[in-house]
Motif scaffolding. Structure first.
Motif: not given
Lengths: 324, 324, 324
Positions: A46-48, A51, A69, B69, B72-74
């Motif tokens: 995961s990454s915020l 990303r 992903n 998303n 899902a992504d973070s």
């Protein structure tokens, strides 16, 4: 700069920080540099911030960005050499890395540690296979033991906010509900140890970082003592390195509070985020003027952008050596 | 336009619709406006039309687009104030929203209602936190109680297809297998109530919309009566507002059929999509000339584009006030 | 070129291959062609090479790219006509395809076969519905029975590496742990049958491809005999067509080894990837000079780019017929 995996690839730290802060003023000054260049960002986790900020940085430089992903979008990767691949892992990193290298000029990889196999994690097995097989500059988006884009960001932020030539910077362990990697504290220590700061690490017993990361930092188990006169408090939880990946302590007395901030020299509070409020640090600190966690996160763009700029210039030099 | 959350942010509805239809003719006329601007699109829920049309709209304006998303992504986000964050939610919306605001010039958010806590949903708790903490213009990609980009699209489509100065527009409830939000009917009502149309809502007992949305619309439980002389039939299922989030009725007699369309003045059939065939509306209607659901969906691009244009012009005015 | 679903849409195979190899030298020569054009890439299944290489190809042509994981990002699609849609599938392909066509100039679709319903798979039910309802040129990113971008890539690669005017090309079945589609071998056969090569297929009994694909190829159950004097070995597992979707054989004797490569005329080893090492082919082959799997994967960009160029030129001709 070819790869960006740790502070070791940095030729001149001061120049890098200064150039990052220049980008903050003129984000699009080098938009020509990334023309017809593509960066691929591969996320095993995961990454915020990473990303979004790396995308933004690449776009500021005029690059095309492809985000994937790994696992969800494509196939599980086999990392072991010589195995008979009859498990659920459909592709070997040898092929996957080399193939991604065919499509991208620069490749970013995020791959967290297992926290179960210290030797594999600390040999940076996954990241090193991407370095070995991709055939392109690799930028670490956080690996098993380091998070260099975060640490560069932290240094940029400290440069911006410091009010003394040589500020006192304290890395403090804080409690958490889950076992977390040592990447951020390792990397932060590695960068602070070569920066012009008075660096102190404080944590409960059993939370010693690997010696190659803690280096010559002052280490104390007395959090209050560490906080005294500090200019920057950098909070972070990590799991044990010695009892690898274990949670040895969840003592809420280690949470950063306003009372503890009063021991400092009106210190700035930093955290890489995400942060668990009222576990790692209390609301009152995050919602006070001490906290610079949001502009700190904002600086992730300039850190990524200055690194990508160096890589793009490296690529250009390689392709047109007579121009340089 | 600063935020776009409901019809209330629209200064002049007629001009907005007219400008949207201009974009349909010359999609790239304002491509310079979005130069060096990034929109972040955050999805807490599934999306097809909103995801694609907003991307296309932003790209038509020359913007960079980052899609994420959330979840899902973070990381899962904590929305409550003051909690001890020891659950599975790793990040607070306070930080997440503010951080996204560091990387994007405009932020789009899609977050559906819980359908269990009416008070939380109808206070637009999630969307309002993004408004409060992001520090950037927020464009709703569908919130707990509204879907304004859809409603603007609907108004654009009605303007295009109407053959009378003041057409009769009927919003009809239709059966469904799942409990759905009230966003689309709420929002549609809110927009129709201020548009120059004769607006009628028909639904079974127990499906009354919240009064702040249904407003002065004519309401009838007699679907046939509502259909008589209609120029537009807008079908949509929603769950009960009074018995919050419940399914009170699945009577197939409420499905829109060709027989019912014959009661209308050769009405156009509209639906926001996705639509369940032969549950909400029978094949014969969707596959007939009555249906304009595809060009209606196509208009989502021009709705998003005209809103983003207003936001971009607002940003430019803020940054260079002397030019305006 | 309107759609790209199989070799049948190709007007002149030699010219297509030659133009692809031109792109390899000057990737950005036609960057103007895709200006203000958007490609939508819809993935019903996992993808690495197709996902990245098609994005890169489109960006090299100056296009905007929108990627969507159908299912994960949006809604499950109903593919059957006339059904009462009360299952977990919220949207019909009729609407979904037509709507995507509203937002994109070209649409790519990846949809693997069921491997349970041969008739549905071999009628290309899903892909044909996108062709029928999207209203835009469709590029297959791998369908139920074919993978034409891979086959074009393979032909490009053979053209590049061949040392004889008419090389011997061998498609060999190889063992695997899972039941895989026939797409790649079908498609490869279809393309090799019209190319200027001496084409041989070898597989165990029960693995006959559908006759419309194997065509006039020489077929043998004797792998060693097939390898003799070969210039290219193309390995791939597939499940049975006659006993549809079943695994009839996992005999490791069919794995490609260095010993078998010695029977060839110093053949190049090819595979579409992902490949399971030491199941399909042993490490020694993949890590030797025989293997060209990485540059083969690299050629996916030029294959996609030359196809997209043809499509873009077709769109331009349609919109400005007097210019052509």
């Amino acid at each position: 700069m070819n790869h960006f995996l740790s502070v070791k690839e940095v030729y001149n730290l001061d120049v890098l920080v200064r150039n990052a802060l220049l980008f903050k003023k003129t984000p699009f000054a080098d938009k020509h540099l990334g023309k017809n260049r593509t960066i691929g960002l591969l996320f095993f986790n995961s990454s915020l911030r990473t990303r979004l900020s790396t995308q933004r940085a690449a776009q500021n430089l005029g690059m095309e960005v492809i985000v994937m992903n790994v696992g969800a979008d494509s196939w599980q990767l086999e990392m072991e050499e010589g195995v008979i691949m009859n498990s659920d892992k459909a592709e070997h990193v040898k092929e996957a890395a080399a193939v991604v290298g065919q499509y991208c000029d620069i490749v970013g990889v995020r791959s967290f540690p297992s926290l179960t196999d210290r030797e594999a994690d600390y040999s940076e097995k996954v990241m090193n296979q991407f370095v070995k097989y991709t055939g392109r500059p690799i930028i670490s988006l956080e690996s098993a033991t380091r998070h260099p884009l975060q640490s560069l960001t932290d240094l940029i932020t400290i440069s911006e906010y410091k009010t003394k030539a040589r500020p006192k910077v304290v890395l403090t362990w804080a409690p958490h509900v889950k076992a977390l990697p040592q990447c951020v504290p390792n990397s932060f220590s590695e960068w602070m140890n070569v920066a012009d700061v008075d660096f102190v690490i404080t944590h409960p017993e059993g939370y010693e970082l690997a010696p190659e990361f803690s280096g010559n930092a002052k280490i104390t188990h007395n959090q209050n003592e560490a906080f005294e006169g500090a200019d920057f408090i950098y909070a972070k939880n990590w799991s044990s390195y010695t009892h690898y990946g274990q949670i040895l302590n969840q003592d809420p007395a280690w949470m950063v509070t306003m009372d503890k901030m009063k021991l400092t020299d009106n210190a700035k509070f930093m955290h890489c985020l995400p942060v668990r409020r009222n576990v790692v640090v209390e609301d009152a600190v995050l919602d006070s003027d001490h906290s610079i966690v949001i502009p700190q996160a904002g600086n992730r763009v300039w850190a990524a952008q200055v690194v990508l700029k160096e890589m793009l210039m490296g690529l250009n030099r390689k392709e047109s050596p007579y121009l340089f």
